[in-house]
Design a protein around this motif. Sequence first.
Motif, PDB file in Angstrom:
ATOM      1  N   GLU A  71       0.829  -1.199   0.000  1.00 54.64           N
ATOM      2  CA  GLU A  71       0.000   0.000   0.000  1.00 54.64           C
ATOM      3  C   GLU A  71       0.861   1.246   0.000  1.00 54.64           C
ATOM      4  O   GLU A  71       0.551   2.237  -0.659  1.00 54.64           O
ATOM      5  CB  GLU A  71      -0.923  -0.012   1.220  1.00 54.64           C
ATOM      6  CG  GLU A  71      -1.996  -1.101   1.150  1.00 54.64           C
ATOM      7  CD  GLU A  71      -2.839  -1.145   2.416  1.00 54.64           C
ATOM      8  OE1 GLU A  71      -2.473  -0.443   3.372  1.00 54.64           O
ATOM      9  OE2 GLU A  71      -3.835  -1.877   2.434  1.00 54.64           O
ATOM     10  N   HIS A  74       2.494   1.865  -3.468  1.00 53.02           N
ATOM     11  CA  HIS A  74       1.550   2.238  -4.502  1.00 53.02           C
ATOM     12  C   HIS A  74       0.850   3.564  -4.236  1.00 53.02           C
ATOM     13  O   HIS A  74       0.006   3.984  -4.998  1.00 53.02           O
ATOM     14  CB  HIS A  74       0.503   1.122  -4.671  1.00 53.02           C
ATOM     15  CG  HIS A  74       1.048  -0.110  -5.320  1.00 53.02           C
ATOM     16  ND1 HIS A  74       1.662  -1.112  -4.605  1.00 53.02           N
ATOM     17  CD2 HIS A  74       1.121  -0.499  -6.621  1.00 53.02           C
ATOM     18  CE1 HIS A  74       2.061  -2.068  -5.429  1.00 53.02           C
ATOM     19  NE2 HIS A  74       1.757  -1.724  -6.658  1.00 53.02           N
ATOM     20  N   THR A  75       1.186   4.225  -3.128  1.00 53.54           N
ATOM     21  CA  THR A  75       0.589   5.518  -2.803  1.00 53.54           C
ATOM     22  C   THR A  75       1.679   6.584  -2.756  1.00 53.54           C
ATOM     23  O   THR A  75       2.674   6.430  -2.059  1.00 53.54           O
ATOM     24  CB  THR A  75      -0.140   5.471  -1.452  1.00 53.54           C
ATOM     25  OG1 THR A  75      -1.183   4.496  -1.518  1.00 53.54           O
ATOM     26  CG2 THR A  75      -0.752   6.828  -1.120  1.00 53.54           C
ATOM     27  N   ARG A 104       8.250   7.019 -10.938  1.00 46.57           N
ATOM     28  CA  ARG A 104       6.847   6.843 -10.580  1.00 46.57           C
ATOM     29  C   ARG A 104       5.917   7.812 -11.295  1.00 46.57           C
ATOM     30  O   ARG A 104       4.705   7.648 -11.237  1.00 46.57           O
ATOM     31  CB  ARG A 104       6.668   7.015  -9.062  1.00 46.57           C
ATOM     32  CG  ARG A 104       7.415   5.988  -8.247  1.00 46.57           C
ATOM     33  CD  ARG A 104       7.137   6.168  -6.772  1.00 46.57           C
ATOM     34  NE  ARG A 104       7.816   5.165  -5.969  1.00 46.57           N
ATOM     35  CZ  ARG A 104       7.706   5.071  -4.649  1.00 46.57           C
ATOM     36  NH1 ARG A 104       6.955   5.929  -3.993  1.00 46.57           N
ATOM     37  NH2 ARG A 104       8.349   4.136  -3.993  1.00 46.57           N
ATOM     38  N   GLY A 128      -0.636   1.848 -11.781  1.00 43.02           N
ATOM     39  CA  GLY A 128      -0.700   1.207 -10.479  1.00 43.02           C
ATOM     40  C   GLY A 128      -0.446   2.118  -9.302  1.00 43.02           C
ATOM     41  O   GLY A 128      -0.410   1.655  -8.160  1.00 43.02           O
ATOM     42  N   LEU A 129      -0.260   3.403  -9.532  1.00 37.41           N
ATOM     43  CA  LEU A 129       0.027   4.346  -8.455  1.00 37.41           C
ATOM     44  C   LEU A 129      -1.146   5.283  -8.232  1.00 37.41           C
ATOM     45  O   LEU A 129      -1.963   5.508  -9.121  1.00 37.41           O
ATOM     46  CB  LEU A 129       1.283   5.163  -8.784  1.00 37.41           C
ATOM     47  CG  LEU A 129       2.572   4.365  -8.972  1.00 37.41           C
ATOM     48  CD1 LEU A 129       3.702   5.281  -9.408  1.00 37.41           C
ATOM     49  CD2 LEU A 129       2.953   3.639  -7.700  1.00 37.41           C
ATOM     50  N   SER A 136      -5.844   9.048  -9.157  1.00 39.91           N
ATOM     51  CA  SER A 136      -4.667   8.899 -10.012  1.00 39.91           C
ATOM     52  C   SER A 136      -4.629   9.982 -11.089  1.00 39.91           C
ATOM     53  O   SER A 136      -3.860   9.875 -12.050  1.00 39.91           O
ATOM     54  CB  SER A 136      -4.666   7.506 -10.661  1.00 39.91           C
ATOM     55  OG  SER A 136      -4.618   6.495  -9.686  1.00 39.91           O
TER      56      SER A 136
END
Length: 257
Positions: A71, A74-75, A104, A128-129, A136
């Motif tokens: 988590e 991805h954040t 990223r 995916g971020l 997003s």
Amino acid sequence: MGIGTINVPAPDAGAYIRDHNQDQTAHPDIWDGIRSNAAAIADVGKMAEATRDTAGKALTTAEEANKALAELVHTINEVPAQIGVLTYTGLEQSPKWYGYDPNRMTIDGTISATDAGMYEATFRLKGGLQWMDGTSDAKTVEWKIAKRSGAPVVDYSGITLPATTVTIPLTWQRDPSFDINSSYSERSTSHYLTCAYTRSRGMIRTVKFTVSQFTGVTEAEYTVSVKGDSNTENGAVSFFVSASNGEITDVWHVNGW
């Protein structure tokens, strides 16, 4: 009378051995060993069960940690922001960014400029971020090139005090037309300071202060000012001059408008 046949049953050796082995009074040393080994085996079983429980808990903890790490990875915690403020130099410049990770995200929009002003750059996350707000979407961020100072650089290097005349060179960052606004205030009405200047290409290049040959103390203030433009702030410099007994004893300045 004949001799009869007597049948004697053969002993059951297996039963004998079995009965003997089940007799806990026989071979006490062997039975003690069996009991000790059985207890040891039971302890090993308990240890194995405890180890299995510990391993299970460790696995659960590792799975929870991996989930939290996934988590976190991805954040993106913060939207990039400009580090400091650039100042106009006449050359093309690009800002440095806090929180920008090219692995990223990508950046586009206006990412470099020459003139002073506000600009916008856009950051787009890779697959995916997501941002901290759970979206997003592309983020547009403002960045700035500030105007340069309008005040001149004052050069005192060639000045020796006390003196009856002081000439001070001025270096400006631009070549505008501007006016000198000179004024002076006297603490003694019988003593005077005068100010003159030279001009080149619309610029005041030097200021010249002269004191009359009288005794007493005189102080005066002279201000040279210039209007700014799209890349330069308004600028001014105020000179403070002190004279005593017919000589200039001190000169200093303050930048301002």
